[in-house]
Design a protein around this motif. Structure first.
Motif, mmCIF file in Angstrom:
data_model
loop_
_atom_site.group_PDB
_atom_site.id
_atom_site.type_symbol
_atom_site.label_atom_id
_atom_site.label_comp_id
_atom_site.label_asym_id
_atom_site.label_seq_id
_atom_site.Cartn_x
_atom_site.Cartn_y
_atom_site.Cartn_z
ATOM 1 N N TYR A 56 -0.172 -0.506 17.056
ATOM 2 C CA TYR A 56 1.281 -0.584 17.116
ATOM 3 C C TYR A 56 1.846 0.807 17.347
ATOM 4 C CZ TYR A 56 0.134 -4.997 14.909
ATOM 5 O OH TYR A 56 -0.415 -6.219 14.636
ATOM 6 N N THR A 57 2.687 0.937 18.371
ATOM 7 C CA THR A 57 3.247 2.236 18.725
ATOM 8 C C THR A 57 4.714 2.371 18.365
ATOM 9 O OG1 THR A 57 3.800 1.502 20.955
ATOM 10 C CG2 THR A 57 1.608 2.440 20.638
ATOM 11 N N ASN A 58 5.339 1.268 17.962
ATOM 12 C CA ASN A 58 6.753 1.280 17.623
ATOM 13 C C ASN A 58 6.912 1.515 16.118
ATOM 14 O OD1 ASN A 58 9.449 0.566 16.970
ATOM 15 N ND2 ASN A 58 9.578 -0.694 18.795
ATOM 16 N N SER A 59 7.707 2.491 15.757
ATOM 17 C CA SER A 59 7.867 2.810 14.327
ATOM 18 C C SER A 59 8.442 1.630 13.555
ATOM 19 C CB SER A 59 8.760 4.040 14.159
ATOM 20 O OG SER A 59 10.054 3.809 14.685
ATOM 21 N N GLY A 60 9.251 0.802 14.221
ATOM 22 C CA GLY A 60 9.838 -0.351 13.556
ATOM 23 C C GLY A 60 8.838 -1.420 13.179
ATOM 24 N N SER A 61 7.617 -1.323 13.709
ATOM 25 C CA SER A 61 6.571 -2.288 13.391
ATOM 26 C C SER A 61 5.923 -2.024 12.043
ATOM 27 C CB SER A 61 5.486 -2.256 14.476
ATOM 28 O OG SER A 61 6.005 -2.610 15.737
ATOM 29 N N TYR A 62 6.120 -0.844 11.515
ATOM 30 C CA TYR A 62 5.443 -0.438 10.290
ATOM 31 C C TYR A 62 6.291 -0.704 9.059
ATOM 32 C CZ TYR A 62 1.908 1.690 13.214
ATOM 33 O OH TYR A 62 0.906 1.881 14.124
ATOM 34 N N THR A 63 5.616 -1.086 7.997
ATOM 35 C CA THR A 63 6.307 -1.463 6.762
ATOM 36 C C THR A 63 6.139 -0.430 5.644
ATOM 37 O OG1 THR A 63 4.343 -2.720 6.122
ATOM 38 C CG2 THR A 63 6.107 -3.924 7.241
ATOM 39 N N VAL A 103 0.843 -1.184 0.000
ATOM 40 C CA VAL A 103 0.000 0.000 0.000
ATOM 41 C C VAL A 103 0.887 1.245 0.000
ATOM 42 C CG1 VAL A 103 -0.211 0.046 2.519
ATOM 43 C CG2 VAL A 103 -1.953 1.148 1.101
ATOM 44 N N GLN A 104 0.497 2.239 -0.803
ATOM 45 C CA GLN A 104 1.216 3.512 -0.839
ATOM 46 C C GLN A 104 0.403 4.566 -0.105
ATOM 47 O OE1 GLN A 104 1.883 4.006 -5.120
ATOM 48 N NE2 GLN A 104 4.012 3.398 -4.823
ATOM 49 N N LEU A 105 1.113 5.445 0.600
ATOM 50 C CA LEU A 105 0.456 6.403 1.472
ATOM 51 C C LEU A 105 0.786 7.832 1.055
ATOM 52 C CD1 LEU A 105 1.336 4.651 4.849
ATOM 53 C CD2 LEU A 105 -0.754 4.380 3.499
ATOM 54 N N GLN A 106 -0.205 8.701 1.137
ATOM 55 C CA GLN A 106 -0.029 10.106 0.805
ATOM 56 C C GLN A 106 -0.654 10.946 1.911
ATOM 57 O OE1 GLN A 106 1.441 11.446 -2.134
ATOM 58 N NE2 GLN A 106 1.212 13.452 -1.169
ATOM 59 N N ALA A 107 0.205 11.622 2.677
ATOM 60 C CA ALA A 107 -0.285 12.463 3.767
ATOM 61 C C ALA A 107 -0.514 13.889 3.280
ATOM 62 C CB ALA A 107 0.719 12.461 4.913
ATOM 63 N N SER A 108 -1.509 14.541 3.857
ATOM 64 C CA SER A 108 -1.814 15.925 3.502
ATOM 65 C C SER A 108 -2.510 16.601 4.682
ATOM 66 C CB SER A 108 -2.712 15.977 2.268
ATOM 67 O OG SER A 108 -3.941 15.332 2.527
ATOM 68 N N GLY A 109 -2.670 17.920 4.566
ATOM 69 C CA GLY A 109 -3.416 18.661 5.570
ATOM 70 C C GLY A 109 -2.574 19.504 6.500
ATOM 71 N N GLY A 110 -1.262 19.407 6.379
ATOM 72 C CA GLY A 110 -0.404 20.220 7.223
ATOM 73 C C GLY A 110 -0.479 21.690 6.848
ATOM 74 N N GLY A 111 0.099 22.521 7.695
ATOM 75 C CA GLY A 111 0.105 23.954 7.430
ATOM 76 C C GLY A 111 0.542 24.740 8.633
ATOM 77 N N LEU A 112 0.327 26.048 8.554
ATOM 78 C CA LEU A 112 0.683 26.964 9.641
ATOM 79 C C LEU A 112 -0.580 27.321 10.414
ATOM 80 C CD1 LEU A 112 2.673 28.887 11.085
ATOM 81 C CD2 LEU A 112 2.145 30.576 9.300
ATOM 82 N N TYR A 154 -4.958 -3.178 7.148
ATOM 83 C CA TYR A 154 -3.761 -2.525 7.667
ATOM 84 C C TYR A 154 -4.073 -1.728 8.930
ATOM 85 C CZ TYR A 154 -0.902 -3.480 3.527
ATOM 86 O OH TYR A 154 -0.173 -4.080 2.544
ATOM 87 N N ALA A 155 -3.271 -1.959 9.961
ATOM 88 C CA ALA A 155 -3.262 -1.057 11.093
ATOM 89 C C ALA A 155 -2.482 0.196 10.690
ATOM 90 C CB ALA A 155 -2.604 -1.707 12.300
ATOM 91 N N MET A 156 -2.872 1.344 11.225
ATOM 92 C CA MET A 156 -2.285 2.613 10.811
ATOM 93 C C MET A 156 -1.733 3.378 12.006
ATOM 94 S SD MET A 156 -2.794 2.590 7.541
ATOM 95 C CE MET A 156 -2.397 4.293 7.131
ATOM 96 N N GLY A 157 -0.759 4.214 11.716
ATOM 97 C CA GLY A 157 -0.191 5.037 12.780
ATOM 98 C C GLY A 157 0.236 6.400 12.255
ATOM 99 N N PHE A 170 4.102 11.995 9.803
ATOM 100 C CA PHE A 170 4.127 10.869 8.881
ATOM 101 C C PHE A 170 3.027 9.879 9.228
ATOM 102 C CE2 PHE A 170 8.276 11.769 7.017
ATOM 103 C CZ PHE A 170 8.905 12.502 8.005
ATOM 104 N N CYS A 171 2.398 9.337 8.192
ATOM 105 C CA CYS A 171 1.498 8.220 8.430
ATOM 106 C C CYS A 171 2.208 6.930 8.035
ATOM 107 C CB CYS A 171 0.184 8.370 7.678
ATOM 108 S SG CYS A 171 0.325 8.520 5.895
ATOM 109 N N ALA A 172 1.814 5.849 8.663
ATOM 110 C CA ALA A 172 2.453 4.566 8.445
ATOM 111 C C ALA A 172 1.413 3.459 8.485
ATOM 112 C CB ALA A 172 3.534 4.327 9.492
ATOM 113 N N ALA A 173 1.738 2.342 7.837
ATOM 114 C CA ALA A 173 0.805 1.223 7.749
ATOM 115 C C ALA A 173 1.536 -0.098 7.917
ATOM 116 C CB ALA A 173 0.088 1.245 6.396
#
Length: 126
Positions: free
Chosen positions: A107-114, A1-10, A31-34, A94-97
């Protein structure tokens, strides 16, 4: 799965933003997401996570009560609603799956995400 994050700003302190993470592929619901963030000069840290079913969520203590993670499997999208923003929330988000069997597993550990998105910058001014 490919992920595209958006919505950031000032945004000013006390304000709100909603981040979105759109996923490609037809298996998003498995997919679990983080969400993670990385501030300048700091390591990437956990923000929030949600199970594939949406039945379970977990938050970092620093955002608990202010941020809400949710997902819409029909739209292949996960959200992060951020309220009462503080300058300390300034970071690239960053979003992760990762694939998950358990409908309540988070999952709270970044190493768990692929799979990772490219990040979206959130800047909170004081």
């Amino acid at each position: 799965v490919q992920l595209q994050a958006s919505g950031g700003g000032l945004v000013q302190a006390g304000g709100s933003l909603r981040l979105s993470c759109a996923a490609s592929g037809r298996t998003f619901s498995s997919y679990a997401m983080g969400w993670f963030r990385q501030a300048p000069g700091k390591e990437r840290e956990f923000v929030a996570a949600i199970s594939w079913s949406g039945s379970s969520a977990r938050y970092a203590d620093s955002v608990k009560g202010r941020f809400t993670i949710s997902r819409d499997n029909a739209k292949n999208t996960v959200y992060l609603q951020m309220n009462s923003l503080e300058p300390e929330d300034t970071a690239v988000y960053f979003c992760a799956a990762r694939r998950s069997l358990g409908n309540s597993d988070v999952y709270t550990n970044s190493g768990s995400y692929t799979n990772w998105g490219q990040g979206t910058l959130v800047t909170v001014s004081s």
